[in-house]
Design an enzyme around this catalytic site. Sequence first.
Site, mmCIF file in Angstrom:
data_model
loop_
_atom_site.group_PDB
_atom_site.id
_atom_site.type_symbol
_atom_site.label_atom_id
_atom_site.label_comp_id
_atom_site.label_asym_id
_atom_site.label_seq_id
_atom_site.Cartn_x
_atom_site.Cartn_y
_atom_site.Cartn_z
ATOM 1 N N ARG A 33 0.932 -1.111 0.164
ATOM 2 C CA ARG A 33 0.154 0.065 0.057
ATOM 3 C C ARG A 33 0.779 1.434 -0.034
ATOM 4 O O ARG A 33 0.661 1.976 -0.639
ATOM 5 C CB ARG A 33 -1.021 0.138 1.231
ATOM 6 N N THR A 34 1.903 1.323 0.776
ATOM 7 C CA THR A 34 2.348 2.692 1.140
ATOM 8 C C THR A 34 3.393 2.836 -0.315
ATOM 9 O O THR A 34 3.103 3.958 -0.922
ATOM 10 C CB THR A 34 3.636 2.364 2.256
ATOM 11 N N LYS A 52 25.238 -4.322 -3.464
ATOM 12 C CA LYS A 52 26.871 -4.311 -3.508
ATOM 13 C C LYS A 52 27.552 -3.532 -2.268
ATOM 14 O O LYS A 52 28.684 -3.280 -2.304
ATOM 15 C CB LYS A 52 27.104 -3.573 -4.700
ATOM 16 N N ARG A 84 11.484 3.798 3.039
ATOM 17 C CA ARG A 84 11.247 2.893 4.021
ATOM 18 C C ARG A 84 12.427 1.979 4.352
ATOM 19 O O ARG A 84 13.015 1.515 3.411
ATOM 20 C CB ARG A 84 10.179 2.060 3.601
ATOM 21 N N HIS A 133 5.836 5.812 11.505
ATOM 22 C CA HIS A 133 5.110 5.683 10.042
ATOM 23 C C HIS A 133 4.235 6.835 9.936
ATOM 24 O O HIS A 133 2.835 6.540 10.001
ATOM 25 C CB HIS A 133 4.325 4.541 9.875
HETATM 26 N N1 ASP Z 1 1.918 -1.684 6.521
HETATM 27 C C1 ASP Z 1 2.094 -1.250 8.080
HETATM 28 C C2 ASP Z 1 3.702 -0.616 8.236
HETATM 29 O O1 ASP Z 1 4.245 -0.857 7.311
HETATM 30 C C3 ASP Z 1 1.608 -2.095 8.838
HETATM 31 C C4 ASP Z 1 2.240 -3.376 9.023
HETATM 32 O O2 ASP Z 1 3.014 -3.997 8.278
HETATM 33 O O3 ASP Z 1 1.746 -4.525 9.894
HETATM 34 O O4 ASP Z 1 3.860 -0.511 9.254
#
Ligand code: ASP
Length: 333
Positions: free
Chosen positions: A80-81, A110, A131, A159
């Site tokens: 999703r993100t 690398k 991320r 987050h």
């Molecule tokens: N998608 C959310 C996160 O990246 C929640 C999860 O992974 O449980 O933190």
Amino acid sequence: MEKIHNLPRLFDFEAMAQKTGNGNGFTGQDILSVSQFDRERLSYIFTRSHEMRELVERVGACDLLKGYVLACLFYEPSTRTSASFIAAMERLGGSVIPITQGVQFSSVSKGESLPDTIRTLEQYADVIVLRHPEVGSAKLAADYASVPVINAGDGAGEHPTQALLDLFTIQVELGRIDGLKIAMVGDLRYGRTVHSLTRLLMRYEDISLRFVSPDTLRLPMALMNELLDQGIKVRETHDVADVIENADVLYVTRIQKERFSDPKQYEEVRDCYEITPDLMTRAKEKMVVMHPLPRVGEIHYHVDDDPRAAYFRQVKNGMYVRMALLAAVLGRA
Ligand code: ASP
């Protein structure tokens, strides 16, 4: 430090910033933590997010960010993100460098350091979404980058963009945030979305928080102390049944398997909660069930048809909020 890069543009960044009141102070800024958001800034982003929703519903896309490039750099899995940032950028007419299919295909494999990867990507991109599994990594990246860095999850830390979309969803679904009773269920120790959302909720009036978790996955003490210092009404329990009747929001989370150093400890708690249709009969008629997703058994699939199940609407809101944020940091709000 304000980061306004100097790539040639069709318009003058500073003039635009002045015209828009500097996007409420977002232009050129990193988005690293929810601590950057007071109520005024939250309300600004939510107003813009509503506009983005209208835009998408009416015309699908526009060229507000035409000519801008987003680098999406993900060292941890994401559906999703990453997809919503990409969709957000594309619906605003911008384009994306997607390093989201695993950094194993990039020079990270690398041995390239995070600062070097960041200093490379900023040569191509106007904004970087990151991320990374380590707490503090987004801040480190931001220290090296001359373009805005948006934290898309730093380990068990924060987050922030998820918390913004969570809060936006609560406002859209229930029409208010002040005065609500919010129950958070599951992995409150490692769940970064819980940490960020809890911190944002502290900005609102008369909030009651209920934390439901096994003993080993309780909310970190430092965060609990922040809540208590602020006089927020807080209760902890092991059992969803204790909180479901009064909750306005049931925020369910996955047990974060990848954060456990001892797999046995994970096995002990992996199936500790499941929201079922039966449990839902005890909830208020007007409440919402939310989940940052992915779910791995915490919400029974039969709950999906319940109008109170808001988790897929929550997903869509994520795109609107990220459209608003991208426009804001790029001075095009
Ligand atoms: N998608 C959310 C996160 O990246 C929640 C999860 O992974 O449980 O933190």
